[in-house]
Scaffold this active site. Structure first.
Site, PDB file in Angstrom:
ATOM      1  N   LYS A 281       0.840  -1.201   0.000  1.00  0.00           N
ATOM      2  CA  LYS A 281       0.000   0.000   0.000  1.00  0.00           C
ATOM      3  C   LYS A 281       0.870   1.245   0.000  1.00  0.00           C
ATOM      4  O   LYS A 281       2.003   1.214   0.465  1.00  0.00           O
ATOM      5  CB  LYS A 281      -0.863   0.031   1.277  1.00  0.00           C
ATOM      6  CG  LYS A 281      -2.006  -0.949   1.299  1.00  0.00           C
ATOM      7  CD  LYS A 281      -2.861  -0.762   2.540  1.00  0.00           C
ATOM      8  CE  LYS A 281      -4.026  -1.743   2.554  1.00  0.00           C
ATOM      9  NZ  LYS A 281      -5.018  -1.492   1.489  1.00  0.00           N
ATOM     10  N   ARG A 355     -10.568 -11.343   1.585  1.00  0.00           N
ATOM     11  CA  ARG A 355     -11.393 -12.408   1.006  1.00  0.00           C
ATOM     12  C   ARG A 355     -10.684 -13.754   1.058  1.00  0.00           C
ATOM     13  O   ARG A 355     -11.326 -14.799   1.108  1.00  0.00           O
ATOM     14  CB  ARG A 355     -11.800 -12.024  -0.427  1.00  0.00           C
ATOM     15  CG  ARG A 355     -10.651 -11.831  -1.357  1.00  0.00           C
ATOM     16  CD  ARG A 355     -11.000 -11.006  -2.601  1.00  0.00           C
ATOM     17  NE  ARG A 355     -11.032  -9.564  -2.326  1.00  0.00           N
ATOM     18  CZ  ARG A 355     -11.325  -8.647  -3.239  1.00  0.00           C
ATOM     19  NH1 ARG A 355     -11.656  -9.005  -4.481  1.00  0.00           N
ATOM     20  NH2 ARG A 355     -11.303  -7.369  -2.942  1.00  0.00           N
TER      21      ARG A 355
HETATM   22  N1  BES Z   1      -8.282  -3.604   4.223  1.00  0.00           N
HETATM   23  C1  BES Z   1      -8.379  -3.187   2.882  1.00  0.00           C
HETATM   24  C2  BES Z   1      -9.660  -2.407   2.599  1.00  0.00           C
HETATM   25  C3  BES Z   1      -9.711  -1.021   3.130  1.00  0.00           C
HETATM   26  C4  BES Z   1      -9.041   0.018   2.508  1.00  0.00           C
HETATM   27  C5  BES Z   1     -10.504  -0.723   4.220  1.00  0.00           C
HETATM   28  C6  BES Z   1      -9.153   1.300   2.985  1.00  0.00           C
HETATM   29  C7  BES Z   1     -10.620   0.561   4.690  1.00  0.00           C
HETATM   30  C8  BES Z   1      -9.943   1.574   4.078  1.00  0.00           C
HETATM   31  C9  BES Z   1      -8.380  -4.399   1.958  1.00  0.00           C
HETATM   32  O1  BES Z   1      -7.618  -5.472   2.374  1.00  0.00           O
HETATM   33  C10 BES Z   1      -7.809  -3.944   0.657  1.00  0.00           C
HETATM   34  O2  BES Z   1      -6.680  -3.581   0.638  1.00  0.00           O
HETATM   35  N2  BES Z   1      -8.628  -3.965  -0.381  1.00  0.00           N
HETATM   36  C11 BES Z   1      -8.201  -3.520  -1.654  1.00  0.00           C
HETATM   37  C12 BES Z   1      -8.766  -4.459  -2.685  1.00  0.00           C
HETATM   38  C13 BES Z   1      -8.209  -4.249  -4.054  1.00  0.00           C
HETATM   39  C14 BES Z   1      -6.745  -4.633  -4.088  1.00  0.00           C
HETATM   40  C15 BES Z   1      -8.994  -5.082  -5.027  1.00  0.00           C
HETATM   41  C16 BES Z   1      -8.745  -2.112  -1.851  1.00  0.00           C
HETATM   42  O3  BES Z   1      -9.849  -1.834  -1.426  1.00  0.00           O
HETATM   43  O4  BES Z   1      -8.020  -1.294  -2.409  1.00  0.00           O
HETATM   44 MN    MN Z   2      -5.615  -5.273   1.746  1.00  0.00          MN
END
Ligand code: BES
Ligand code: MN
Ligand code: ZN
Length: 497
Positions: A281, A355
């Protein structure tokens, strides 16, 4: 954690009740409640004077402290607006105003005179439940990792003057359920607020064991990586592969119902820190990914509430706990893993890890022959874009279950909004190298994440709550404890409470 004792009472003369603070609703057009009239008389008209002088007009959200009267050491007048428009929104504001004001005093006890408060679109039990919950939540302070914590709420005992709308037993039951819900919300907040270096998967497992030791109806078991390996949980384990912290599958079994009652199963995403893994990230706000176990925290909180209320139900809480980190052993984009269900998954993005841990936990849930399974997860940034902070995203493979959860959300003001699980979206999850891809491309990110999970929940009634937007606030930073109130209300409804 300090907490408040709530007692319901029918009070005929407010002036004779000893307390450090009498809380009195006042309305616009100088209308006084019966209790306010009684205290006005013993204070030679101090309340009436304050209204006549315009120090308080009775508008919603206004407050005024006055010196004591009768056996009350202080008076707190709280504006409630027009009684004809005292709806649930106005009642919520009343509760917020009361706890904010009481938090500024050193009062150890208070009497809140709500006998005359009639909510236009809810019954009195709703008001008592909500008031007790909000006061309980207002007592929460984060203390674990600060050397000089904020001063604790001094309030210890609250008497609620309930009037004749409810029997004494029903009034007390409403206060108790609100209090227990508040304790559950605070449990969830506290776990989610803990930093990732304290709250690891194993720490969560220890917390579960502690919770289990305190309650004869709660049994806890923890699966380590070897056990998960044996069950074929390749998807869950692939998330933990890059971390020094081993994954844990935590199972908490609350047996409040009959032996053969099928359980309600809650499954929480417990990523104790989500760096994104190899699909790292960006740095901004990455600290907030310590909250990525908010779903797991809500499972703990709901079980706490259910156990405190001793609901006559069977409930299983499953927490899929892991840390998502990059390293030489981490899962890489393009890797294919095999889930417990036998379905293979191409990991196109290691940041779509929620997931992956959930799909194996959801397959594991089948063994409990559940009445319904609800998973709770801070699953997608896309859900924050779609719904913001106010609603959790709700998905379900049965309309009845969806409606029950929506209703519980409305009643508890912990609301959800239903999103589609249409077959059309499943196409976005096709892979050339596995049965499924773990991401569904740019459009509808919260929906395709839910559709991914739907592939693992075909054998039971299932709902999914995407709480990415509702689980925490960014300023001031802190966990909200959502959706513990929704889930607790849902389970109380099932128990006929
Ligand atoms: N934990 C995150 C989702 C999230 C992001 C929650 C920001 C709250 C605030 C999750 O694991 C994630 O990183 N999801 C990705 C999915 C994508 C790679 C398809 C996302 O939402 O960017
Ligand atoms: Mn994630
Ligand atoms: Zn995540």
């Amino acid at each position: 954690m300090s907490t408040i004792k709530f007692t319901a009472r029918k009070i005929s003369d407010a002036a004779t009740v000893t307390s450090q603070c009498a809380v009195l609703p006042v309305f616009t057009r100088r209308r006084l409640s019966a209790a306010a009239k009684q205290l006005d008389e013993t204070s030679s008209g101090a309340i009436g004077d304050a209204l006549a002088l315009g120090d308080i007009a009775g508008k919603s959200g206004e407050i005024l402290f006055l010196p004591g009267a009768g056996s009350a050491r202080r008076l707190l007048l709280v504006g409630c607006g027009d009684p004809a428009r005292f709806d649930r929104a106005a009642a919520r504001k009343f509760c917020r105003t009361v706890y904010t004001a009481l938090n500024r005093t050193k009062a150890k006890d208070a009497v809140i005179h709500v006998a005359d408060l009639q909510v236009t679109d809810a019954d009195h039990a709703w008001l008592l439940d909500y008031l007790a919950r909000e006061l309980t939540c207002s007592a929460y302070r984060y203390t674990e990792t600060v050397s000089k914590p904020k001063s604790a709420l001094t309030l210890r005992r609250v008497v609620i003057d309930t009037g004749g709308a409810l029997t004494a037993r029903k009034a007390q039951a409403a206060l108790d359920s609100g209090h227990c819900t508040g304790l559950g919300v605070n449990t969830a907040r506290n776990l989610a607020n803990l930093p990732g270096n304290v709250c690891t998967p194993d720490y969560l497992a220890q917390q579960a064991r502690t919770l289990g030791r305190g309650n004869a109806k709660l049994s806890v078991s923890v699966l380590d990586e070897k056990k998960m390996q044996g069950l074929g949980m390749g998807a869950l384990l692939s998330v933990a592969a890059g971390s020094e912290q081993p994954a844990r599958l935590i199972v908490m079994h609350y047996k409040g119902g009959k032996k053969d009652d099928k359980p309600y199963v809650l499954v929480g995403k417990g990523i104790t820190f989500d760096s994104g893994g190899i699909s790292l990230k960006p740095g901004a706000k990455m600290d907030e990914m310590k909250f990525d176990m908010g779903g797991a925290a809500s499972v703990f909180g709901t079980l706490r509430a259910v156990a405190e209320m001793a609901l006559p139900l069977n409930v299983v809480g499953i927490v899929a706990a892991a840390e998502n980190m990059p390293s030489g052993r981490a899962t890489k984009p393009g890797d294919v893993v095999t889930s417990m269900s036998g379905k293979t998954i191409e990991v196109l993005n290691t940041d779509a890890e929620g997931r992956l841990v959930l799909c194996d936990a959801l397959t594991y849930a089948e063994r409990f022959k559940p009445r319904a399974v609800i998973d709770i997860a801070t699953l997608t940034g896309a859900c924050v874009v779609a719904l913001g902070a106010h609603a959790s995203g709700l998905y379900a493979n049965r309309d009845e279950l969806a409606q029950q959860l929506l209703d519980a959300g409305t009643a508890s003001h912990d609301r959800a909004w239903r999103m589609p699980l249409w077959e059309d979206y499943q196409r976005q999850l096709k892979s050339n190298f596995a049965d499924l891809a773990n991401i569904g491309g740019p459009g509808g990110g919260s929906i395709t994440a839910a559709c991914f999970l739907a592939n693992f929940t075909e054998n039971y009634h299932w709902a999914h709550l995407d709480i990415a937007g509702s689980a925490w606030d960014s300023s001031p930073k802190g966990a909200t404890g959502r959706p513990v109130a929704l889930l607790t209300r849902y389970l109380m409804d099932r128990a006929g409470r």
